[in-house]
Design an enzyme around this catalytic site. Structure first.
Site, PDB file in Angstrom:
ATOM      1  CE  LYS A   1     -10.124   4.833   7.232  1.00 57.61           C
ATOM      2  NZ  LYS A   1     -10.737   3.661   6.561  1.00 57.61           N
TER       3      LYS A   1
ATOM      4  NE  ARG B   1      -2.015  -3.029  -4.080  1.00 58.12           N
ATOM      5  CZ  ARG B   1      -2.021  -3.085  -2.757  1.00 58.12           C
ATOM      6  NH1 ARG B   1      -1.817  -1.990  -2.067  1.00 58.12           N
ATOM      7  NH2 ARG B   1      -2.245  -4.213  -2.131  1.00 58.12           N
TER       8      ARG B   1
ATOM      9  CG  ASP C   1      -5.438  -3.232  -1.835  1.00 56.17           C
ATOM     10  OD1 ASP C   1      -5.839  -4.393  -1.984  1.00 56.17           O
ATOM     11  OD2 ASP C   1      -4.910  -2.846  -0.780  1.00 56.17           O
TER      12      ASP C   1
ATOM     13  N   GLY D   1       0.768  -1.235   0.000  1.00 57.87           N
ATOM     14  CA  GLY D   1       0.000   0.000   0.000  1.00 57.87           C
ATOM     15  C   GLY D   1       0.796   1.280   0.000  1.00 57.87           C
TER      16      GLY D   1
ATOM     17  CD  GLU E   1       1.214   0.629   6.706  1.00 60.16           C
ATOM     18  OE1 GLU E   1       1.365   0.531   5.466  1.00 60.16           O
ATOM     19  OE2 GLU E   1       1.105  -0.358   7.444  1.00 60.16           O
ATOM     20  CG  ASP E   2      -1.304   1.844   3.200  1.00 59.20           C
ATOM     21  OD1 ASP E   2      -1.147   1.551   4.408  1.00 59.20           O
ATOM     22  OD2 ASP E   2      -1.914   1.088   2.416  1.00 59.20           O
TER      23      ASP E   2
ATOM     24  CB  VAL F   1      -9.696   5.867   1.137  1.00 62.41           C
ATOM     25  CG1 VAL F   1     -10.637   6.880   1.739  1.00 62.41           C
ATOM     26  CG2 VAL F   1      -8.656   5.435   2.174  1.00 62.41           C
TER      27      VAL F   1
END
Length: 184
Positions: free
Chosen positions: A133, A167, A161, A47, A101-102, A155
């Protein structure tokens, strides 16, 4: 052929907004680590690959690039169990580590990774995440470098994804609920 843009409810964060914020985060990291001679940036696959690539290209000092792959999701829900499927390949004792991190969602994955990496005795260990989040947090963890705080919506795009799709979208968008609930 299905157009993946039809599956989106709306764009939440545009490509231009993402690029601007990544440049701001990179400047902050450059300032914070200007005296470091052992910076290691750890990409959490898959991600964060887009975020990681754009971010590290803006780091103005030599740094090591490492990659980890972890699994904790089944569909749209965290399983609560984290497994490392690909570990970093270099020793990190005495080095400055930034885990990239995503998204920080429940916090389960990053909390686990932070604990595992801290046991390897880095000089410092920080978390950098494009998205946060906090409304979904199940464990106490905060990022040190955060791109955007987002609402509790599913999202996709810019590396994020649903079942390995979406992605490649340039923006971060909210996925229509019927897309991920029809297969639940």
């Amino acid at each position: 052929m299905n157009n993946q843009f039809n599956d989106l409810e709306k764009i939440l964060i545009t490509k231009d907004e993402i690029e601007k914020r990544i440049a701001e985060i990179a400047k902050q990291i450059n300032d914070d680590y200007k005296d470091s001679d052992s910076l290691v940036m750890v990409c959490i696959l898959r991600g964060s690959c887009y975020f990681f690539t754009d971010l590290t290209r803006l780091i103005d000092k030599p740094c090591y690039l490492e990659f980890m792959s972890v699994s904790s999701y089944k569909g749209t829900v965290s399983s609560g169990e984290v497994s490392i499927t690909r570990d970093i390949s270099m020793p990190v004792a005495g080095k400055d580590l930034i885990v990239v991190e995503d998204i920080i969602d429940t916090g389960t994955t990053l909390s686990y990774l932070k604990k595992i990496l801290a046991q390897r005795n880095p000089k410092s260990l920080k978390i950098c995440s494009l998205l946060d989040k906090p409304s979904r947090r199940k464990v106490e963890i905060e990022g040190d470098y955060i791109g955007f705080e987002i609402p509790d919506k599913f999202v996709v795009g810019f590396g994020l994804d649903y079942n390995q799709l979406y992605r490649n979208l340039p923006d971060i968008s909210i996925l229509k609920e019927e897309i991920y609930t029809k297969n639940a």
